[in-house]
Design an enzyme around this catalytic site. Structure first.
Site, PDB file in Angstrom:
ATOM      1  N   ARG A  19     102.535   3.501  87.504  1.00  0.00           N
ATOM      2  CA  ARG A  19     103.045   2.871  89.267  1.00  0.00           C
ATOM      3  C   ARG A  19     102.917   1.946  89.792  1.00  0.00           C
ATOM      4  O   ARG A  19     103.454   1.158  90.380  1.00  0.00           O
ATOM      5  CB  ARG A  19     103.313   4.284  90.756  1.00  0.00           C
ATOM      6  CG  ARG A  19     104.089   5.555  89.911  1.00  0.00           C
ATOM      7  CD  ARG A  19     104.592   6.216  90.768  1.00  0.00           C
ATOM      8  NE  ARG A  19     105.095   7.513  90.695  1.00  0.00           N
ATOM      9  CZ  ARG A  19     106.326   8.028  89.534  1.00  0.00           C
ATOM     10  NH1 ARG A  19     106.744   7.978  88.982  1.00  0.00           N
ATOM     11  NH2 ARG A  19     106.154   9.096  89.739  1.00  0.00           N
ATOM     12  N   SER A  45     102.952  18.873 100.202  1.00  0.00           N
ATOM     13  CA  SER A  45     102.773  18.807  98.819  1.00  0.00           C
ATOM     14  C   SER A  45     103.162  19.485  98.015  1.00  0.00           C
ATOM     15  O   SER A  45     102.879  21.370  98.261  1.00  0.00           O
ATOM     16  CB  SER A  45     101.223  18.633  98.705  1.00  0.00           C
ATOM     17  OG  SER A  45     100.386  18.546  96.591  1.00  0.00           O
ATOM     18  N   LYS A  76     110.366  13.092  86.134  1.00  0.00           N
ATOM     19  CA  LYS A  76     108.559  13.934  85.757  1.00  0.00           C
ATOM     20  C   LYS A  76     108.346  15.060  86.435  1.00  0.00           C
ATOM     21  O   LYS A  76     108.428  16.076  84.920  1.00  0.00           O
ATOM     22  CB  LYS A  76     108.018  12.815  86.316  1.00  0.00           C
ATOM     23  CG  LYS A  76     106.669  13.024  85.872  1.00  0.00           C
ATOM     24  CD  LYS A  76     105.682  12.721  85.457  1.00  0.00           C
ATOM     25  CE  LYS A  76     104.948  11.524  87.197  1.00  0.00           C
ATOM     26  NZ  LYS A  76     104.334  12.512  87.856  1.00  0.00           N
ATOM     27  N   ARG A 123     107.879  21.212  85.234  1.00  0.00           N
ATOM     28  CA  ARG A 123     108.467  21.938  85.550  1.00  0.00           C
ATOM     29  C   ARG A 123     109.428  23.053  84.005  1.00  0.00           C
ATOM     30  O   ARG A 123     108.934  24.594  84.123  1.00  0.00           O
ATOM     31  CB  ARG A 123     109.604  22.343  87.111  1.00  0.00           C
ATOM     32  CG  ARG A 123     108.108  22.096  87.591  1.00  0.00           C
ATOM     33  CD  ARG A 123     108.872  21.585  89.268  1.00  0.00           C
ATOM     34  NE  ARG A 123     107.946  21.065  89.928  1.00  0.00           N
ATOM     35  CZ  ARG A 123     107.060  20.675  90.435  1.00  0.00           C
ATOM     36  NH1 ARG A 123     107.085  19.234  89.513  1.00  0.00           N
ATOM     37  NH2 ARG A 123     106.351  20.351  91.689  1.00  0.00           N
ATOM     38  N   ARG A 133      90.422  13.785  92.220  1.00  0.00           N
ATOM     39  CA  ARG A 133      91.546  13.577  93.055  1.00  0.00           C
ATOM     40  C   ARG A 133      90.634  14.751  93.969  1.00  0.00           C
ATOM     41  O   ARG A 133      90.605  15.729  93.050  1.00  0.00           O
ATOM     42  CB  ARG A 133      92.559  14.144  92.776  1.00  0.00           C
ATOM     43  CG  ARG A 133      93.448  12.250  92.076  1.00  0.00           C
ATOM     44  CD  ARG A 133      94.518  12.056  91.259  1.00  0.00           C
ATOM     45  NE  ARG A 133      95.347  12.833  92.200  1.00  0.00           N
ATOM     46  CZ  ARG A 133      96.863  12.701  91.425  1.00  0.00           C
ATOM     47  NH1 ARG A 133      97.082  12.738  90.330  1.00  0.00           N
ATOM     48  NH2 ARG A 133      98.099  13.278  92.516  1.00  0.00           N
ATOM     49  N   ASP A 182     106.118   8.555  96.014  1.00  0.00           N
ATOM     50  CA  ASP A 182     105.824   7.874  95.167  1.00  0.00           C
ATOM     51  C   ASP A 182     105.973   6.692  94.576  1.00  0.00           C
ATOM     52  O   ASP A 182     106.325   5.196  93.945  1.00  0.00           O
ATOM     53  CB  ASP A 182     106.122   9.112  93.167  1.00  0.00           C
ATOM     54  CG  ASP A 182     105.292   9.850  93.724  1.00  0.00           C
ATOM     55  OD1 ASP A 182     104.338  10.263  94.169  1.00  0.00           O
ATOM     56  OD2 ASP A 182     106.070  10.760  92.768  1.00  0.00           O
ATOM     57  N   LYS A 204      96.632   9.892  95.711  1.00  0.00           N
ATOM     58  CA  LYS A 204      97.189   9.987  93.911  1.00  0.00           C
ATOM     59  C   LYS A 204      96.484   8.758  93.287  1.00  0.00           C
ATOM     60  O   LYS A 204      95.194   9.337  93.117  1.00  0.00           O
ATOM     61  CB  LYS A 204      98.262   8.867  94.920  1.00  0.00           C
ATOM     62  CG  LYS A 204      99.456   9.035  95.479  1.00  0.00           C
ATOM     63  CD  LYS A 204     100.252  10.585  95.306  1.00  0.00           C
ATOM     64  CE  LYS A 204     101.168  11.588  96.126  1.00  0.00           C
ATOM     65  NZ  LYS A 204     101.322  12.586  95.926  1.00  0.00           N
ATOM     66  N   GLY A 240      98.279  15.517  87.709  1.00  0.00           N
ATOM     67  CA  GLY A 240      97.848  15.955  88.789  1.00  0.00           C
ATOM     68  C   GLY A 240      98.532  17.103  88.928  1.00  0.00           C
ATOM     69  O   GLY A 240      98.473  18.713  89.094  1.00  0.00           O
ATOM     70  N   ARG A 289      96.276   4.727  96.850  1.00  0.00           N
ATOM     71  CA  ARG A 289      97.181   3.248  96.073  1.00  0.00           C
ATOM     72  C   ARG A 289      97.187   2.543  98.147  1.00  0.00           C
ATOM     73  O   ARG A 289      98.740   1.133  97.997  1.00  0.00           O
ATOM     74  CB  ARG A 289      98.753   3.662  96.405  1.00  0.00           C
ATOM     75  CG  ARG A 289      98.923   4.679  95.206  1.00  0.00           C
ATOM     76  CD  ARG A 289     100.983   4.684  94.575  1.00  0.00           C
ATOM     77  NE  ARG A 289     100.354   5.140  93.145  1.00  0.00           N
ATOM     78  CZ  ARG A 289     101.077   6.515  92.723  1.00  0.00           C
ATOM     79  NH1 ARG A 289     101.888   7.145  93.487  1.00  0.00           N
ATOM     80  NH2 ARG A 289     101.054   6.242  91.292  1.00  0.00           N
TER      81      ARG A 289
HETATM   82  C1  S3P Z   1     104.970  15.660  92.312  1.00  0.00           C
HETATM   83  C2  S3P Z   1     104.390  16.326  93.432  1.00  0.00           C
HETATM   84  C3  S3P Z   1     103.926  14.810  94.402  1.00  0.00           C
HETATM   85  C4  S3P Z   1     104.005  13.634  93.959  1.00  0.00           C
HETATM   86  C5  S3P Z   1     103.747  13.782  92.333  1.00  0.00           C
HETATM   87  C6  S3P Z   1     104.538  14.792  91.418  1.00  0.00           C
HETATM   88  C7  S3P Z   1     105.314  17.228  91.208  1.00  0.00           C
HETATM   89  O1  S3P Z   1     102.496  15.124  93.721  1.00  0.00           O
HETATM   90  O2  S3P Z   1     103.336  12.397  94.387  1.00  0.00           O
HETATM   91  O3  S3P Z   1     104.180  12.215  91.473  1.00  0.00           O
HETATM   92  O4  S3P Z   1     105.920  16.966  89.887  1.00  0.00           O
HETATM   93  O5  S3P Z   1     104.783  18.193  92.281  1.00  0.00           O
HETATM   94  P1  S3P Z   1     101.817  15.431  95.778  1.00  0.00           P
HETATM   95  O6  S3P Z   1     102.745  17.308  95.759  1.00  0.00           O
HETATM   96  O7  S3P Z   1     100.625  15.822  95.793  1.00  0.00           O
HETATM   97  O8  S3P Z   1     102.680  15.181  96.895  1.00  0.00           O
END
Ligand code: S3P
Length: 435
Positions: A393, A168, A22, A27, A123, A319, A346, A95, A350
């Site tokens: 999830r 993050s 994902k 990206r 969030r 995750d 999240k 997100g 969670r």
């Molecule tokens: C992700 C970063 C993580 C992850 C999310 C995907 C990403 O979140 O939990 O499922 O693709 O950059 P955080 O950046 O909030 O830790």
């Protein structure tokens, strides 16, 4: 989709080609949209989250052709080629879409608004808004900029130094993408230890980015270092494969193989945690596919014991904690999860939602501020009615718990899996053997 009711099968066997990662799929779309040239993306994850990224870049004027179920052509418009969208950009449940796009849009010469579903709008966004404002971004939102919708009045951006307070990748990536349109280099220090797919992809696209253990430096692109389109095959998602790894480890008669999974060290915490719990895991055929390490992972029935999941490994398995909590519930002895307060930010909180579901199955679990303590029950879970709370999830973690539960388990809102794993329910049916 109506609720799903599951019972424990006699055996689990199979080879599961999990869908594309994902994070890398997002990206591949977002970065290639601002590159020069056309990128051919294969094994793209056609989950709802990544499709939100596709819809948003299309609304910004980039052409994306879906040439197959898991195949895209992304026609880059270059760093300054986006156009002001005619409507708000809907990031759905994602997100990653919202935060990475906020970085990309902060330096564009137009106005844009990012929003999403009820979960995404609840969030925290100050984590990106504060550092983006420090770079010169004009960005605002509800709760003084902490909640979407976020309104962005594009402006010229500076680089500078920012110390990341939380690990993050979404925050780190938002700042790196903003820096593509900044006037000076961006230096990131602090918690840079989250997943590093953005750094790898930017480097492969020709940008001047230097990554060491304690800092990342991105120099503004010149004609020679502007991003060029990067065709790639997205490796399998270890966060999706983790459901099968746990299923195989906790079920008494199981052997499951997940070929072609991304084994980037920033993503392999779940394998480390399962090994520490005594799981029988074989990693084979390790190789490099594009910028990412990949391998085949085989897991067999195991006698798990409790462990501590904390510290540096948390960002490497964040995750996977819902399904690792299921593994812990089936282990002998106690498992302590700490330093994982990010779980509260999240798709659902969670810590609260995992603890509620495990309790409903008869597991003694104590939620804490930054994790939980799970008393292992050596495989004896009671079937129950479990809510996914629309969290993909959680829906999948409960499905894995159901494979070893006594009696029936009913999962509410199972369609949530489409966010990251379309085809999950079919794959689950295919690995169960009852004869
Ligand atoms: C992700 C970063 C993580 C992850 C999310 C995907 C990403 O979140 O939990 O499922 O693709 O950059 P955080 O950046 O909030 O830790």
């Amino acid at each position: 989709m109506t609720n799903i009711t599951l019972t424990a099968p006699k055996r689990l066997r199979g080879v599961i080609h999990v869908p594309g990662d994902k994070s890398i799929s997002h990206r591949a779309v977002l970065l290639n949209a601002v590159a020069t040239g056309t990128a051919h993306i294969t094994n793209f994850l056609p989950g709802a989250d990544c499709l939100s990224s596709v819809a948003c870049v299309r609304a910004l004027g980039a052409r994306v052709d879906q040439t197959g179920e898991r195949e895209l052509l992304v026609h880059g418009v270059g760093l300054n080629g986006f156009q002001e969208p005619v409507d708000v950009l809907d990031c759905g449940n994602s997100g990653t879409t919202l935060r990475l796009l906020a970085g990309l849009l902060a330096g564009q010469p137009f106005f844009s608004v990012l929003t999403g579903d009820a979960s995404l709008r609840s969030r925290p966004q100050r984590r990106i808004v504060t550092p983006l404002r420090a770079m010169g971004a004009q960005i605002d939102g509800r709760a003084d900029g902490d909640r979407a919708p976020l309104a962005i009045r594009g402006s010229s951006l500076r680089g500078g130094h920012y110390q990341l307070p939380i690990a993050s990748a979404q925050v780190k990536s938002a700042l790196l993408l903003a820096a593509l349109n900044a006037s000076e280099p961006l230096v990131l220090t602090g918690r840079i230890d989250s997943r590093d797919h953005t750094e790898r992809m930017l480097a492969a696209m020709g940008l001047d980015i230097t990554v060491t253990t304690d800092q990342i430096v991105l120099r503004p692109p010149t004609a020679a270092t502007a991003p060029t389109a990067l065709s790639l095959r997205v490796p399998g998602d270890p966060s999706s494969a983790a459901f099968w790894w746990v299923a195989a480890a906790i079920h008494p008669d199981a052997e499951l193989m997940t070929p072609g999974v991304c084994l980037n060290p920033t993503r392999t915490g779940a394998l480390d945690a399962l090994r520490a719990m005594g799981a029988t895991i074989e990693v084979m055929n390790e190789r490099l596919e594009g910028s990412e390490p990949v391998g085949d992972v085989l897991v067999r029935s195991s006698m798990l014991r409790g462990t501590t999941i904390a510290g540096e490994m948390i960002p490497r398995l964040i995750d996977e904690i819902p399904v690792l909590a299921v593994a812990a519930a089936c282990a002998e002895g106690e498992t302590v999860i700490r330093d994982a307060q990010e779980l509260r930010a999240k798709e659902t909180d969670r810590i609260a939602t995992v603890a509620a579901g495990l309790s409903a199955m008869g597991v003694a679990v104590e939620p804490t501020v930054d994790g939980m303590i799970i008393a292992g029950r050596s495989g004896i879970l009671h079937g129950a009615t479990l809510d996914s709370y629309h969290d993909h999830r959680l829906a999948m973690a409960w499905a894995i718990a159901a494979l070893v539960a006594r009696g029936e388990t009913t999962i509410l809102e199972p369609a949530a899996v489409a966010v990251s794993y379309p085809g999950f329910w079919q794959a689950l049916a295919a690995v169960q053997e009852d004869a």
